[in-house]
Design a protein around this motif. Structure first.
Motif, short mmCIF file in Angstrom:
data_model
loop_
_atom_site.label_atom_id
_atom_site.label_comp_id
_atom_site.label_asym_id
_atom_site.label_seq_id
_atom_site.Cartn_x
_atom_site.Cartn_y
_atom_site.Cartn_z
N THR A 149 -57.85 -48.53 12.05
CA THR A 149 -58.61 -48.64 10.81
C THR A 149 -58.51 -47.38 9.96
N HIS A 150 -58.13 -46.27 10.57
CA HIS A 150 -58.10 -44.99 9.85
C HIS A 150 -56.87 -44.18 10.26
N SER A 151 -56.41 -43.36 9.32
CA SER A 151 -55.39 -42.36 9.64
C SER A 151 -55.77 -41.07 8.93
N PHE A 152 -55.57 -39.96 9.63
CA PHE A 152 -55.92 -38.64 9.11
C PHE A 152 -54.78 -37.69 9.41
N GLY A 153 -54.60 -36.69 8.57
CA GLY A 153 -53.59 -35.67 8.83
C GLY A 153 -54.17 -34.29 8.60
N ARG A 154 -53.55 -33.31 9.22
CA ARG A 154 -53.95 -31.92 8.95
C ARG A 154 -52.84 -30.97 9.37
N LEU A 155 -52.84 -29.83 8.72
CA LEU A 155 -52.00 -28.72 9.10
C LEU A 155 -52.87 -27.76 9.88
N SER A 156 -52.48 -27.48 11.10
CA SER A 156 -53.17 -26.45 11.87
C SER A 156 -52.41 -25.16 11.60
N ASP A 157 -53.01 -24.30 10.83
CA ASP A 157 -52.40 -23.03 10.45
C ASP A 157 -53.25 -21.92 11.07
N GLN A 187 -65.35 -41.08 8.99
CA GLN A 187 -64.39 -40.35 8.17
C GLN A 187 -64.84 -38.91 7.94
N LYS A 188 -66.10 -38.76 7.62
CA LYS A 188 -66.64 -37.43 7.34
C LYS A 188 -66.50 -36.51 8.54
N SER A 189 -66.66 -37.06 9.74
CA SER A 189 -66.53 -36.23 10.94
C SER A 189 -65.12 -35.64 11.05
N PHE A 190 -64.10 -36.37 10.61
CA PHE A 190 -62.73 -35.86 10.62
C PHE A 190 -62.50 -34.88 9.49
N PHE A 191 -63.01 -35.20 8.32
CA PHE A 191 -62.86 -34.30 7.17
C PHE A 191 -63.53 -32.96 7.45
N ASN A 192 -64.63 -32.98 8.19
CA ASN A 192 -65.36 -31.74 8.51
C ASN A 192 -64.57 -30.81 9.43
N ILE A 193 -63.60 -31.33 10.15
CA ILE A 193 -62.80 -30.47 11.04
C ILE A 193 -61.38 -30.25 10.50
N GLY A 194 -61.22 -30.44 9.19
CA GLY A 194 -59.97 -30.07 8.54
C GLY A 194 -58.98 -31.18 8.29
#
Length: 181
Positions: free
Chosen positions: A72-80, A34-41
């Motif tokens: 097992t996981h879902s992540f979202g982000r806005l690429s701005d 999870q942290k690896s995804f949070f670290n890239i936004g």
């Protein structure tokens, strides 16, 4: 016979201990994952969607349905990024222990959408509302894509080619049909 019974007990204890230690490791790995995804936004999908709606000044409708494989996981982000042409909302669905279970949704304004050439299209589908959807196995090396437009948005559904036997183009069309304005 007595020796075999005596040997079974230590073997079972070793197997049981191994399974417990693997479970503990999975929890640590999950946090690290999870942290690896949070670290890239990336962040929780809900918060990324809210941020994207605010950024684009309009609501993004998401598919209700997801592929019939485990995540097992879902992540979202806005690429701005600089300017508006590369801005997009992204969702990633992953399975921590099964990397081939990887599904992504990209949403961006139609005017800045992914260009698709005729030679890249394997099949064309018509969604329930009459919208055309293009299916491609050629645009991305490891993913099959279904691209369609609704309400001024371009949606790109990306599924790992390794699960294309379980997530067929027809299933991606069902998912596309689950986007309601």
């Amino acid at each position: 016979m007595v020796i075999i019974k005596i040997l079974k007990i230590p073997v079972l204890c070793i197997i049981f201990s191994f399974s417990i230690s693997c479970g503990v490791k999975a929890n640590y790995t999950s946090e690290k994952f999870q942290k690896s995804f949070f670290n890239i936004g990336y962040k929780e999908v809900y918060y990324a969607l809210q941020e994207s709606n605010k950024h684009f000044k309009r609501v993004i409708a998401l598919p209700v349905q997801i592929p019939p494989i485990g995540f097992t996981h879902s992540f979202g982000r806005l690429s701005d990024l600089d300017g508006d042409s590369n801005d997009e909302f992204e969702i990633e669905y992953r399975h921590i222990n099964n990397p081939k279970n990887h599904y992504m949704i990209w949403v961006k304004p139609v005017k800045h959408g992914l260009p698709i050439r005729k030679e890249q299209i394997d099949q064309t589908f018509e969604l329930k509302d009459g919208t055309k959807a293009s299916y491609s196995t050629k645009i991305a090396r490891r993913f099959n894509l279904l691209v369609f437009e609704k309400n001024g948005w371009q949606y790109v559904l990306n599924i790992n080619k390794a699960v294309s036997d379980k997530v067929t183009p027809e299933i991606l069309v069902e998912i596309a049909n689950s986007v309601n304005p």
